[in-house]
Design an enzyme around this catalytic site. Structure first.
Site, mmCIF file in Angstrom:
data_model
loop_
_atom_site.group_PDB
_atom_site.id
_atom_site.type_symbol
_atom_site.label_atom_id
_atom_site.label_comp_id
_atom_site.label_asym_id
_atom_site.label_seq_id
_atom_site.Cartn_x
_atom_site.Cartn_y
_atom_site.Cartn_z
ATOM 1 N N GLY A 164 0.789 -1.235 0.000
ATOM 2 C CA GLY A 164 0.000 0.000 0.000
ATOM 3 C C GLY A 164 0.814 1.274 0.000
ATOM 4 N N LYS A 216 2.297 -10.246 -4.487
ATOM 5 C CA LYS A 216 3.226 -9.166 -4.135
ATOM 6 C C LYS A 216 4.677 -9.657 -4.224
ATOM 7 C CE LYS A 216 -0.228 -6.942 -1.202
ATOM 8 N NZ LYS A 216 -0.867 -6.981 0.131
HETATM 9 N N1 NAD Z 1 -8.116 -1.508 -0.079
HETATM 10 C C1 NAD Z 1 -6.838 -1.642 0.145
HETATM 11 O O1 NAD Z 1 -6.382 -1.524 1.288
HETATM 12 C C2 NAD Z 1 -5.876 -1.892 -0.967
HETATM 13 C C3 NAD Z 1 -4.491 -1.834 -0.718
HETATM 14 C C4 NAD Z 1 -3.586 -2.045 -1.768
HETATM 15 C C5 NAD Z 1 -4.061 -2.336 -3.024
HETATM 16 N N2 NAD Z 1 -5.399 -2.409 -3.232
HETATM 17 C C6 NAD Z 1 -5.851 -2.718 -4.593
HETATM 18 O O2 NAD Z 1 -6.620 -1.635 -5.089
HETATM 19 C C7 NAD Z 1 -7.591 -2.117 -5.971
HETATM 20 C C8 NAD Z 1 -8.950 -1.617 -5.519
HETATM 21 O O3 NAD Z 1 -9.187 -2.076 -4.214
HETATM 22 P P1 NAD Z 1 -10.383 -1.532 -3.314
HETATM 23 O O4 NAD Z 1 -10.066 -1.924 -1.923
HETATM 24 O O5 NAD Z 1 -10.654 -0.099 -3.623
HETATM 25 O O6 NAD Z 1 -11.566 -2.439 -3.843
HETATM 26 P P2 NAD Z 1 -13.151 -2.161 -3.764
HETATM 27 O O7 NAD Z 1 -13.821 -3.450 -3.958
HETATM 28 O O8 NAD Z 1 -13.458 -1.330 -2.575
HETATM 29 O O9 NAD Z 1 -13.372 -1.240 -5.050
HETATM 30 C C9 NAD Z 1 -13.424 -1.711 -6.373
HETATM 31 C C10 NAD Z 1 -14.570 -1.007 -7.033
HETATM 32 O O10 NAD Z 1 -14.568 -1.310 -8.425
HETATM 33 C C11 NAD Z 1 -15.936 -1.406 -8.831
HETATM 34 N N3 NAD Z 1 -16.021 -2.138 -10.078
HETATM 35 C C12 NAD Z 1 -16.012 -3.475 -10.289
HETATM 36 N N4 NAD Z 1 -16.130 -3.753 -11.602
HETATM 37 C C13 NAD Z 1 -16.206 -2.571 -12.227
HETATM 38 C C14 NAD Z 1 -16.342 -2.191 -13.592
HETATM 39 N N5 NAD Z 1 -16.418 -3.097 -14.564
HETATM 40 N N6 NAD Z 1 -16.389 -0.870 -13.884
HETATM 41 C C15 NAD Z 1 -16.322 0.049 -12.913
HETATM 42 N N7 NAD Z 1 -16.212 -0.245 -11.607
HETATM 43 C C16 NAD Z 1 -16.139 -1.534 -11.279
HETATM 44 C C17 NAD Z 1 -16.623 -2.085 -7.665
HETATM 45 O O11 NAD Z 1 -18.009 -1.820 -7.702
HETATM 46 C C18 NAD Z 1 -15.947 -1.418 -6.469
HETATM 47 O O12 NAD Z 1 -16.628 -0.271 -6.040
HETATM 48 C C19 NAD Z 1 -7.444 -3.637 -5.989
HETATM 49 O O13 NAD Z 1 -6.618 -4.005 -7.055
HETATM 50 C C20 NAD Z 1 -6.757 -3.912 -4.685
HETATM 51 O O14 NAD Z 1 -6.015 -5.100 -4.695
HETATM 52 C C21 NAD Z 1 -6.300 -2.182 -2.256
HETATM 53 N N1 HSE Z 2 -5.757 -7.626 1.856
HETATM 54 C C1 HSE Z 2 -4.479 -6.993 1.892
HETATM 55 C C2 HSE Z 2 -4.546 -5.516 1.567
HETATM 56 C C3 HSE Z 2 -4.387 -5.161 0.155
HETATM 57 O O1 HSE Z 2 -3.182 -5.595 -0.378
HETATM 58 C C4 HSE Z 2 -3.875 -7.113 3.270
HETATM 59 O O2 HSE Z 2 -4.492 -7.644 4.200
HETATM 60 O O3 HSE Z 2 -2.741 -6.659 3.423
HETATM 61 NA NA NA Z 3 3.817 0.531 -1.934
#
Ligand code: NAD
Ligand code: HSE
Ligand code: NA
Length: 430
Positions: free
Chosen positions: A133, A204
């Site tokens: 992150g 990762k």
């Molecule tokens: N949340 C975290 O802490 C975190 C940390 C590091 C990386 N990530 C990465 O970030 C990315 C997003 O994670 P997040 O936690 O925001 O997920 P999330 O599920 O909260 O958000 C994803 C969003 O995308 C939308 N979506 C799905 N299909 C879609 C489409 N075809 N068109 C438009 N919107 C669409 C969903 O409705 C949802 O609102 C992922 O790749 C995740 O691995 C998240």
């Molecule tokens: N699900 C992950 C966060 C996004 O990479 C975690 O627990 O660290």
């Molecule tokens: Na990072």
């Protein structure tokens, strides 16, 4: 002229990107060298009230149209998963957009296709948010350490599993109740498989290994074990040796030039810097030939911290576009190294055996180790009679030999059960 940003996905990370772009509008313009403007946000349900500081007319359900629209400069993919993220990312690249993504699953599965498409199109793909992150880690590996030779990367890169293991260690809690707690705090997903089975950490690890060793590594190359089998007995055994159990992502360069990439629970001495990374925090330890040992620590997840990494990438690719420069992502277009199987990885085991307490047992057990050319570093007996347990820590040996040893020990009559088997990392160098 403003740099136009298309946002694909408006969940935990995307909504924070929208909020921060609004809140920091003038600082971002100064740092990027031009104003940043959100040109559109692709969502599934545009009618949903999100309470975000953005004109609702910018919401669209047509992510592909937005990702390839001629006026868009930068596409930010925060949908996650493989499809439609892959098609959208590749289409955006082909249409000449620079891409910022947080999507570790996609990069680990199909990173080379994405990076080579970006090279061909002369655009950037930045992905700092995809590993650990908010922690600045990928840019340091790619840029700051570009003049060094990385030997090893050892990290806690999944917050959910670190939280669970920390509770098992500090409160003596069981796996199931710790997982429930992680879910109620919002760390673990409703379906926690990707976290607890190590898929998230393995993705990762693949990304880290690719950057660290300049070679192609995909999720399929990563040896993966999760934490679902870690028991209170393992944790107690670790404590007895002055160790703590952590889910580690380990990328190592071997003497023959090949690389090993693995994710599994391991015992780590309590004085190791990674042993004190608690709760849902992440930390990554890097060993480089000239730089020596470096450690990166911080919030590995959460909407706002992750959005910080996304915004940093947006500013960086904006600067590159203004300078008409493309950064060389030297990941997979460097040397080609063999990724060796787990069996060849040299590691060390801790084995606790419930045994019959009678003469000759230790000799027979030691024979099995010797027969597999595994040298014992230390052995101690805990308890007596019915409660006798032999706790053995080995020297370094190929993982295949260690695994074979444990199988043969299980088959011995005098071994009632194998109470705990776990690899030990960074124990000492003998
Ligand atoms: N949340 C975290 O802490 C975190 C940390 C590091 C990386 N990530 C990465 O970030 C990315 C997003 O994670 P997040 O936690 O925001 O997920 P999330 O599920 O909260 O958000 C994803 C969003 O995308 C939308 N979506 C799905 N299909 C879609 C489409 N075809 N068109 C438009 N919107 C669409 C969903 O409705 C949802 O609102 C992922 O790749 C995740 O691995 C998240
Ligand atoms: N699900 C992950 C966060 C996004 O990479 C975690 O627990 O660290
Ligand atoms: Na990072």
């Amino acid at each position: 002229m403003a740099m136009k940003v298309a946002l694909l996905g408006c969940g935990a990370v995307g909504s924070e990107v929208v909020r921060l772009v609004d809140e920091q509008r003038s600082e971002l313009a100064t740092r990027a060298g031009t104003a940043l403007e959100i040109a559109g946000v692709a969502v599934r349900r545009p009618e949903r009230a999100r309470g975000l500081p953005i004109d609702p007319a910018l919401f669209t359900t047509d992510a592909m149209e937005l990702a390839t629209r001629p006026d868009v400069d930068i596409v930010v993919e925060v949908i996650g998963g493989i499809e439609p993220a892959r098609s959208l990312t590749l289409a955006a690249i082909k249409a000449g957009k620079s891409v910022v993504t947080a999507n570790k699953a996609l990069l680990a599965e199909d990173g080379e296709a994405i990076h080579s498409a970006a090279r061909a199109a002369g655009v950037d793909v930045y992905y700092e948010a995809s590993v650990a992150g908010a922690i600045p880690l990928l840019r340091p590996l790619r840029d700051s350490l570009a003049g060094d030779r990385v030997q090893a990367v050892l990290g806690i890169v999944n917050g959910t599993t670190n939280y669970i293991l920390d509770r098992m260690d500090s409160l003596g809690a069981g796996f199931a109740e710790s997982l429930e707690e992680a879910q109620s705090l919002g760390y673990a997903e409703a379906d926690p498989t990707a976290d607890v089975e190590g898929f998230d950490a393995a993705a990762k690890a693949a990304i880290l290994a690719r950057l660290a060793f300049h070679t192609e590594v995909s999720a399929a190359d990563v040896h993966r074990e999760g934490i679902t089998e870690v028991t209170a007995g393992d944790i107690a055994s670790a404590r007895d040796m002055g160790c703590v159990v952590k889910l580690l992502a380990i990328c190592q360069r071997s003497a023959d030039g090949s690389v090993g990439v693995r994710v599994h629970p391991a015992m780590l001495p309590r004085e190791h810097p990674l042993a004190n990374v608690n709760g849902a925090y992440n930390a990554v330890f890097v060993e480089a030939e000239s730089a020596g040992r470096l450690m990166f620590y911080g919030a590995g997840a959460g909407g706002t911290p992750t959005a910080s990494a996304v915004l940093g990438d947006i500013v960086a690719v904006s600067r590159n576009r203004l300078a008409e420069a493309q950064v060389v992502d030297s990941g997979g277009n460097g040397e080609t190294r063999r990724v060796h199987p787990m069996g060849e990885t040299v590691t060390r085991y801790h084995v606790a055996l419930d045994v019959a307490d009678r003469p000759g047992v230790l000799a027979r057990v030691a024979d099995v180790f010797a027969g597999n050319e595994v040298s014992i570093q230390n052995v101690r007996q805990v308890g007596h009679g019915e409660d006798a347990q032999l706790v053995i820590v080995t020297h370094m040996a190929p993982d295949a030999a260690l695994g074979r040893t444990v199988e043969q020990l299980r088959a011995l009559d005098m071994v009632r059960s194998v109470a705990s088997v776990m690899r030990v990392e960074a124990f000492n160098d003998q």
